[in-house]
Design a protein around this motif. Structure first.
Motif, PDB file in Angstrom:
ATOM      1  N   ASN A 271       9.578  -3.417   5.711  1.00 58.04           N
ATOM      2  CA  ASN A 271       8.628  -3.594   4.616  1.00 58.04           C
ATOM      3  C   ASN A 271       8.213  -2.225   4.081  1.00 58.04           C
ATOM      4  O   ASN A 271       8.289  -1.946   2.898  1.00 58.04           O
ATOM      5  CB  ASN A 271       7.401  -4.356   5.102  1.00 58.04           C
ATOM      6  N   ARG A 272       7.785  -1.352   5.008  1.00 58.38           N
ATOM      7  CA  ARG A 272       7.261  -0.043   4.596  1.00 58.38           C
ATOM      8  C   ARG A 272       8.422   0.882   4.277  1.00 58.38           C
ATOM      9  O   ARG A 272       9.419   0.920   5.008  1.00 58.38           O
ATOM     10  CB  ARG A 272       6.419   0.525   5.739  1.00 58.38           C
ATOM     11  N   GLU A 273       8.312   1.609   3.171  1.00 57.96           N
ATOM     12  CA  GLU A 273       9.391   2.534   2.807  1.00 57.96           C
ATOM     13  C   GLU A 273       9.123   3.914   3.424  1.00 57.96           C
ATOM     14  O   GLU A 273       7.965   4.278   3.661  1.00 57.96           O
ATOM     15  CB  GLU A 273       9.507   2.638   1.282  1.00 57.96           C
ATOM     16  N   ALA A 290       1.711   6.588   6.956  1.00 55.90           N
ATOM     17  CA  ALA A 290       1.308   6.648   8.369  1.00 55.90           C
ATOM     18  C   ALA A 290       1.837   5.398   9.051  1.00 55.90           C
ATOM     19  O   ALA A 290       1.258   4.323   8.943  1.00 55.90           O
ATOM     20  CB  ALA A 290      -0.212   6.677   8.468  1.00 55.90           C
ATOM     21  N   SER A 291       2.952   5.545   9.704  1.00 60.27           N
ATOM     22  CA  SER A 291       3.574   4.370  10.322  1.00 60.27           C
ATOM     23  C   SER A 291       4.490   4.806  11.452  1.00 60.27           C
ATOM     24  O   SER A 291       5.367   5.665  11.264  1.00 60.27           O
ATOM     25  CB  SER A 291       4.382   3.628   9.252  1.00 60.27           C
ATOM     26  N   GLY A 292       4.271   4.209  12.590  1.00 60.01           N
ATOM     27  CA  GLY A 292       5.120   4.518  13.734  1.00 60.01           C
ATOM     28  C   GLY A 292       6.567   4.163  13.440  1.00 60.01           C
ATOM     29  O   GLY A 292       7.498   4.872  13.853  1.00 60.01           O
ATOM     30  N   LEU A 293       6.728   3.079  12.720  1.00 59.13           N
ATOM     31  CA  LEU A 293       8.080   2.619  12.379  1.00 59.13           C
ATOM     32  C   LEU A 293       8.824   3.698  11.594  1.00 59.13           C
ATOM     33  O   LEU A 293       9.975   4.040  11.884  1.00 59.13           O
ATOM     34  CB  LEU A 293       7.933   1.345  11.558  1.00 59.13           C
ATOM     35  N   TYR A 351       2.926 -12.729   1.398  1.00 51.11           N
ATOM     36  CA  TYR A 351       3.883 -12.340   2.453  1.00 51.11           C
ATOM     37  C   TYR A 351       3.326 -11.217   3.337  1.00 51.11           C
ATOM     38  O   TYR A 351       3.320 -11.318   4.566  1.00 51.11           O
ATOM     39  CB  TYR A 351       5.201 -11.939   1.783  1.00 51.11           C
ATOM     40  N   TYR A 352       2.822 -10.144   2.697  1.00 50.62           N
ATOM     41  CA  TYR A 352       2.422  -8.964   3.475  1.00 50.62           C
ATOM     42  C   TYR A 352       0.992  -9.083   4.004  1.00 50.62           C
ATOM     43  O   TYR A 352       0.758  -9.083   5.214  1.00 50.62           O
ATOM     44  CB  TYR A 352       2.586  -7.699   2.610  1.00 50.62           C
ATOM     45  N   TYR A 353       0.042  -9.232   3.060  1.00 51.37           N
ATOM     46  CA  TYR A 353      -1.358  -9.280   3.514  1.00 51.37           C
ATOM     47  C   TYR A 353      -1.633 -10.587   4.256  1.00 51.37           C
ATOM     48  O   TYR A 353      -2.282 -10.588   5.308  1.00 51.37           O
ATOM     49  CB  TYR A 353      -2.307  -9.141   2.318  1.00 51.37           C
ATOM     50  N   LEU A 360       0.546 -13.132  11.597  1.00 52.14           N
ATOM     51  CA  LEU A 360       1.335 -12.635  12.729  1.00 52.14           C
ATOM     52  C   LEU A 360       0.694 -11.436  13.443  1.00 52.14           C
ATOM     53  O   LEU A 360       0.757 -11.328  14.666  1.00 52.14           O
ATOM     54  CB  LEU A 360       2.745 -12.257  12.251  1.00 52.14           C
ATOM     55  N   TRP A 361       0.110 -10.530  12.669  1.00 55.37           N
ATOM     56  CA  TRP A 361      -0.452  -9.312  13.305  1.00 55.37           C
ATOM     57  C   TRP A 361      -1.506  -9.655  14.363  1.00 55.37           C
ATOM     58  O   TRP A 361      -1.347  -9.299  15.538  1.00 55.37           O
ATOM     59  CB  TRP A 361      -0.990  -8.373  12.215  1.00 55.37           C
ATOM     60  N   PRO A 362      -2.573 -10.401  13.978  1.00 57.46           N
ATOM     61  CA  PRO A 362      -3.546 -10.747  15.038  1.00 57.46           C
ATOM     62  C   PRO A 362      -2.972 -11.702  16.074  1.00 57.46           C
ATOM     63  O   PRO A 362      -3.400 -11.691  17.234  1.00 57.46           O
ATOM     64  CB  PRO A 362      -4.705 -11.406  14.271  1.00 57.46           C
ATOM     65  N   ASP A 407      10.745  -5.236  12.392  1.00 55.82           N
ATOM     66  CA  ASP A 407       9.380  -5.745  12.515  1.00 55.82           C
ATOM     67  C   ASP A 407       9.082  -7.170  12.053  1.00 55.82           C
ATOM     68  O   ASP A 407       9.956  -7.886  11.563  1.00 55.82           O
ATOM     69  CB  ASP A 407       8.430  -4.763  11.823  1.00 55.82           C
ATOM     70  N   TYR A 408       7.807  -7.499  12.215  1.00 60.67           N
ATOM     71  CA  TYR A 408       7.319  -8.875  12.064  1.00 60.67           C
ATOM     72  C   TYR A 408       7.284  -9.338  10.616  1.00 60.67           C
ATOM     73  O   TYR A 408       7.034 -10.509  10.351  1.00 60.67           O
ATOM     74  CB  TYR A 408       5.918  -8.994  12.692  1.00 60.67           C
ATOM     75  N   HIS A 409       7.529  -8.436   9.675  1.00 59.74           N
ATOM     76  CA  HIS A 409       7.545  -8.862   8.266  1.00 59.74           C
ATOM     77  C   HIS A 409       8.808  -9.676   7.969  1.00 59.74           C
ATOM     78  O   HIS A 409       8.857 -10.402   6.997  1.00 59.74           O
ATOM     79  CB  HIS A 409       7.532  -7.637   7.344  1.00 59.74           C
ATOM     80  N   HIS A 431       8.433  -4.373  16.435  1.00 58.63           N
ATOM     81  CA  HIS A 431       7.673  -3.167  16.808  1.00 58.63           C
ATOM     82  C   HIS A 431       6.322  -3.468  17.443  1.00 58.63           C
ATOM     83  O   HIS A 431       5.663  -2.566  17.941  1.00 58.63           O
ATOM     84  CB  HIS A 431       7.440  -2.299  15.564  1.00 58.63           C
ATOM     85  N   ILE A 432       5.879  -4.700  17.348  1.00 61.24           N
ATOM     86  CA  ILE A 432       4.554  -5.023  17.898  1.00 61.24           C
ATOM     87  C   ILE A 432       4.733  -5.879  19.157  1.00 61.24           C
ATOM     88  O   ILE A 432       5.843  -6.313  19.449  1.00 61.24           O
ATOM     89  CB  ILE A 432       3.679  -5.728  16.824  1.00 61.24           C
ATOM     90  N   PRO A 433       3.677  -6.128  19.903  1.00 59.20           N
ATOM     91  CA  PRO A 433       3.850  -6.917  21.134  1.00 59.20           C
ATOM     92  C   PRO A 433       4.290  -8.351  20.813  1.00 59.20           C
ATOM     93  O   PRO A 433       4.084  -8.827  19.695  1.00 59.20           O
ATOM     94  CB  PRO A 433       2.449  -6.920  21.763  1.00 59.20           C
ATOM     95  N   THR A 579      -5.671   1.523   5.804  1.00 59.43           N
ATOM     96  CA  THR A 579      -4.549   0.588   5.887  1.00 59.43           C
ATOM     97  C   THR A 579      -5.031  -0.815   5.537  1.00 59.43           C
ATOM     98  O   THR A 579      -6.163  -1.189   5.880  1.00 59.43           O
ATOM     99  CB  THR A 579      -3.944   0.640   7.311  1.00 59.43           C
ATOM    100  N   ARG A 580      -4.219  -1.578   4.864  1.00 55.48           N
ATOM    101  CA  ARG A 580      -4.467  -3.003   4.565  1.00 55.48           C
ATOM    102  C   ARG A 580      -5.912  -3.227   4.085  1.00 55.48           C
ATOM    103  O   ARG A 580      -6.553  -4.228   4.438  1.00 55.48           O
ATOM    104  CB  ARG A 580      -4.191  -3.851   5.808  1.00 55.48           C
ATOM    105  N   SER A 581      -6.378  -2.285   3.318  1.00 49.91           N
ATOM    106  CA  SER A 581      -7.807  -2.259   2.990  1.00 49.91           C
ATOM    107  C   SER A 581      -8.270  -3.436   2.136  1.00 49.91           C
ATOM    108  O   SER A 581      -9.479  -3.683   2.040  1.00 49.91           O
ATOM    109  CB  SER A 581      -8.169  -0.980   2.248  1.00 49.91           C
TER     110      SER A 581
HETATM  111  O1  F6P Z   1       2.946  -1.301  14.553  1.00 50.72           O
HETATM  112  C1  F6P Z   1       3.575  -2.140  13.680  1.00 50.72           C
HETATM  113  C2  F6P Z   1       3.829  -1.470  12.395  1.00 50.72           C
HETATM  114  O2  F6P Z   1       4.773  -2.074  11.574  1.00 50.72           O
HETATM  115  C3  F6P Z   1       4.271  -0.119  12.737  1.00 50.72           C
HETATM  116  O3  F6P Z   1       5.593  -0.083  12.917  1.00 50.72           O
HETATM  117  C4  F6P Z   1       3.646   0.692  11.702  1.00 50.72           C
HETATM  118  O4  F6P Z   1       3.189   1.843  12.269  1.00 50.72           O
HETATM  119  C5  F6P Z   1       2.516  -0.102  11.181  1.00 50.72           C
HETATM  120  O5  F6P Z   1       2.671  -1.382  11.645  1.00 50.72           O
HETATM  121  C6  F6P Z   1       2.455   0.034   9.706  1.00 50.72           C
HETATM  122  O6  F6P Z   1       1.695  -0.886   9.115  1.00 50.72           O
HETATM  123  P1  F6P Z   1       1.711  -1.026   7.551  1.00 50.72           P
HETATM  124  O7  F6P Z   1       3.120  -0.888   7.123  1.00 50.72           O
HETATM  125  O8  F6P Z   1       1.158  -2.369   7.315  1.00 50.72           O
HETATM  126  O9  F6P Z   1       0.867   0.054   7.017  1.00 50.72           O
END
Ligand code: F6P
Length: 754
Positions: A271-273, A290-293, A351-353, A360-362, A407-409, A431-433, A579-581
């Motif tokens: 999802n995130r570019e 800012a994304s670990g992915l 889809y995203y928010y 899925l996130w919570p 990821d979960y998206h 990427h998430i639990p 994030t996701r504000s």
């Molecule tokens: O932790 C899950 C995750 O997709 C990460 O990979 C990433 O750091 C974060 O969520 C990014 O979230 P968003 O793309 O919603 O800003």
């Protein structure tokens, strides 16, 4: 092979040889004994009938004393080979007539007894003799006794012959039985080995489409799962050993791609570019989200040079792409293609928010925020997954690309791509639990999500615990065949390998362009009006309720309560990327965070001194590194986190082997980094103590802990993460190709037969 056959033969021949020995030493004497008894009985009968035959003429000749005729009679009788001698004794016990062969020493001793019809065995120098007598009577008058002596040496000869032939026959039998046994054992061993080998080669997995265990022999079936699990473990062990001895680098990853996947095409979907073009007052700027992915996957793509398909969410993204919505990145040194997919406001909302981040996130992070599931969000989630799947198919230049789904998206996308590109290798990384099956079960579309994910060839999680949860969830909600030991799921005739691939970061190649620790310490402190020896902790997170930011601040507060000497000497700088504000939950969370910071700061702050400095804005990676280097401590207190790469980035930044990591036990990273001070973030006192211990830790201890963590993160880097997945993918692709070839070959042969 000859050695094995020899060993196999020995295993069967030796016991038979032993049996043969036993035969010679125990059975042969028994047979001998029987033979003697049988022969004696035979001679008894023979003697009896010969005596009967001789009695008639003797009754006539004895009274007449017709010696010549008696001798002739005896001579005729002696023609029987076994009759050795004959004698006739008068009633007084004197020999009247006898053949010359009659042993003198024998006399008429049998005649000494009243009774007749006696037999006995007597040993003479010429060998054993059988002696029998019979009384001769005529009209009630006793005429004397006829003594017949038979040679018994034939019994010995017969018994020796029997022994010889018996042993020969037995040996022959033993040999034949051995050969048959060895042959049969060899055949069944070959079949058995063939089955075991086919299981080990994974061919039984490839036969899944034809139903379970079709040609596995019944005796192997109970072992099948164990063998596969063993193979799997060996593979993992081999890979881990290889990985441990070889440092994974971008070059190594590139070589792997080239050699193992023969340069096959790599497509990433997220999802995130990785790069966002943002319109600013200074023109268009490129930002790294800012994304670990992104931190993890971007270096992999630089090495692999494929296409990354992602949502174009930057304010100037549309202006930066070509007419195919593509842009070469990284902007400074393009090495792969970013293909942007545009979403409408409604699509992004649903889809995203909505489904991804309110549902899925919570659901997957047990952080005590209730998931929200709406049908309208689900519809958008499905539709957007389909749009991205179509984009993957359009971007693919071959019919069997390697697709890395992130990821979960995109839980539905693997199945959607599989339907259009059946030969694709789809590696999905979650990427998430993954929660336990009961928690996941509250999702109204749980079966659809599981089905979608099982379109993947490989499904990766950070930890074995998440893999286990996933397998159990599938077990509970789908009709699938699951091998828990080897982590494989067979669903709808297709196999998915569920595996743990702990994610990591790219180890910094050079420190040359970055300020040193001393420079960072000085500049950050100066910037915030702190003295040179001011103690500093840092936190770097998205402003997300799963990150334990509130609990972290509470721990800071508690530490200052417990150790008031640190008031004015210690501060925490929290970098919090918004994030996701637009979501209520995130707005509320941000408000709570700000309120808490304000309360703590007004409680302990004086003049310029702030115990907590909140920097709720986006920071680039160089800026973040600067803070990591400036701080004594990094606090990672997530309430639940798949891995948490901030922990690893802090470690990578500390080339000086100093600094302490306080790490939540609920992160995937805690499994790999026991040298951190591991805490339960819900336990505020414990975190406060750990924080105090961190800021007061002797340098030597910091050094020991940091060195060990640095060596792990350097070796278990992101190239290893990707390399392991791609290696597994290469193996599965190879297997798939072989199976396809075999299938088409057998179809052709079948057609020829028909
Ligand atoms: O932790 C899950 C995750 O997709 C990460 O990979 C990433 O750091 C974060 O969520 C990014 O979230 P968003 O793309 O919603 O800003």
């Amino acid at each position: 092979m000859p050695t094995r056959l020899f060993r196999l033969s020995l295993r069967f021949v030796l016991p038979l040889a032993l049996a043969l020995g036993l035969f010679a030493y125990a059975v042969v004497p028994l047979v001998d004994n029987l033979m003697v008894r049988w022969s004696v009985r035979d001679l008894d009968t023979k003697s009896q009938s010969l005596a009967n035959a001789l009695q008639e003429p003797l009754r006539e000749y004895v009274p007449e004393r017709a010696e010549r005729r008696i001798n002739q009679l005896f001579e005729r009788a002696l023609r029987d080979q076994r009759l050795y001698a004959i004698a006739f004794c008068d009633p007084a016990g004197a020999i009247l007539y006898k053949t010359p062969t009659y042993p003198q020493s024998l006399g008429c001793r049998l005649g000494q007894e009243e009774s007749s019809g006696k037999e006995s065995l007597v040993n003479f120098p010429q060998g054993p003799l059988h002696v029998s007598d019979s009384r001769l009577e005529s009209e009630g008058q006793n005429l004397g006794k006829l003594i017949l002596v038979h040679d018994m040496s034939f019994i010995e000869r017969r018994s020796a012959d029997t022994r010889k032939y018996g042993i020969l026959l037995f040996a022959l039998l033993a040999l034949v039985i051995s050969l048959i046994t060895v042959f049969v054992a060899h055949l069944s061993w070959r079949d058995w080995m063939a089955s075991v080998k086919s299981i080990l080669r994974g061919e039984s997995e490839a036969r899944e489409g034809k139903g379970p265990h079709l040609s596995t022999p019944p005796e192997i079936r109970p072992l099948e799962g164990d063998l596969r699990a063993l193979l799997h473990e060996l593979n993992v062990e081999r890979q881990t050993r290889d990985d441990a001895t070889h440092l994974w680098t971008p070059e190594k990853l590139r070589t792997l791609l080239h050699e193992e996947l023969s340069g096959d095409e790599v497509l990433v979907v997220s999802n995130r570019e990785p790069y966002m073009h943002m319109r600013t007052r200074n023109g268009i700027e490129v930002q790294r989200p800012a994304s670990g992915l992104i931190t993890a996957v971007e270096p992999v793509m630089r090495a692999c040079s494929g296409t990354w398909i992602a949502h174009g969410s930057g304010s100037a993204d549309k202006e930066s792409v070509d007419r195919n919505d593509r842009v070469a990145v990284p902007p400074s040194n393009p090495s792969y293609t970013l293909r942007r997919v545009w979403l409408t406001k409604e699509e992004e909302q649903g889809y995203y928010y909505g489904f991804a981040n309110e549902g899925l996130w919570p659901l997957c992070h047990i952080a005590h925020v209730r998931p929200v599931f709406r049908s309208s969000d689900w519809e958008q989630y499905e539709a957007v997954n389909q749009r991205f799947a179509d984009a993957v198919v359009r971007e693919a230049r071959t019919d069997d690309p390697v697709v890395l789904v992130q990821d979960y998206h995109f839980a539905l996308l693997p199945r959607m791509v599989r339907e259009q590109l059946p030969k694709a290798t789809i590696i999905t990384f979650w990427h998430i639990p993954w929660p336990n099956s009961e928690s996941f079960g509250i999702c109204p579309w749980r079966e659809e999500l599981l089905d979608g994910l099982l379109g993947s060839t490989i499904l990766g999680f950070h930890t074995p615990f998440h893999c286990k949860n996933f397998l159990e969830t599938v077990d509970r909600y789908l009709e699938a065949r699951i091998e828990h030991e080897s982590g494989t799921i067979s669903f709808g005739g297709k196999l998915t390998q569920v595996e743990q691939y702990p994610i990591s970061i790219a180890w910094p190649e050079s420190e040359a362009n970055l300020p040193t620790v001393a420079e960072c310490r000085a500049s950050v402190r100066a910037e915030h009006g702190m003295s040179d020896d001011h103690l500093l902790a840092v936190g770097v997170d998205r402003l997300d309720y799963t990150k334990g930011i509130i609990e972290r601040f509470q721990a800071v507060e508690r530490m200052l309560e417990l150790h008031p000497n640190l008031i004015g000497r210690f501060s925490m700088i929290q970098i919090a990327a918004p994030t996701r504000s637009s979501l209520d939950e995130y707005q509320n969370f941000e408000a709570r965070v700000r309120a808490l910071v304000q309360r703590i700061n007004s409680r302990f702050g004086t003049g310029n001194y702030l115990p907590i400095v909140l920097k709720a804005e986006h920071h680039g990676s160089d800026q973040v590194t600067r803070y990591f280097r400036a701080a004594e401590v990094c606090l990672v207190t997530s309430l639940h986190d798949g891995m948490n790469l901030v922990a690893k980035e802090f470690i990578a930044a500390r080339y000086d082997d100093r600094g302490v990591l306080v790490l939540s036990q609920f992160t995937g990273a805690a499994r790999e980094l026991p040298e951190a001070l591991v805490v339960n973030p819900y336990h505020i006192e414990q975190s406060a103590e750990a924080l105090y211990r961190a800021v007061t830790m002797p340098e030597i201890e910091q050094c020991e802990r940091m060195r060990s963590m640095r060596s792990l993160v350097r070796d278990f880097n992101i190239y290893r993460w990707a390399g392991r997945m791609l290696l597994d993918a290469a193996r599965l692709r190879q297997r798939e190709r072989v199976v396809t070839k075999i299938r088409s070959h057998s179809r052709k042969s079948l057609r020829r037969v028909v």
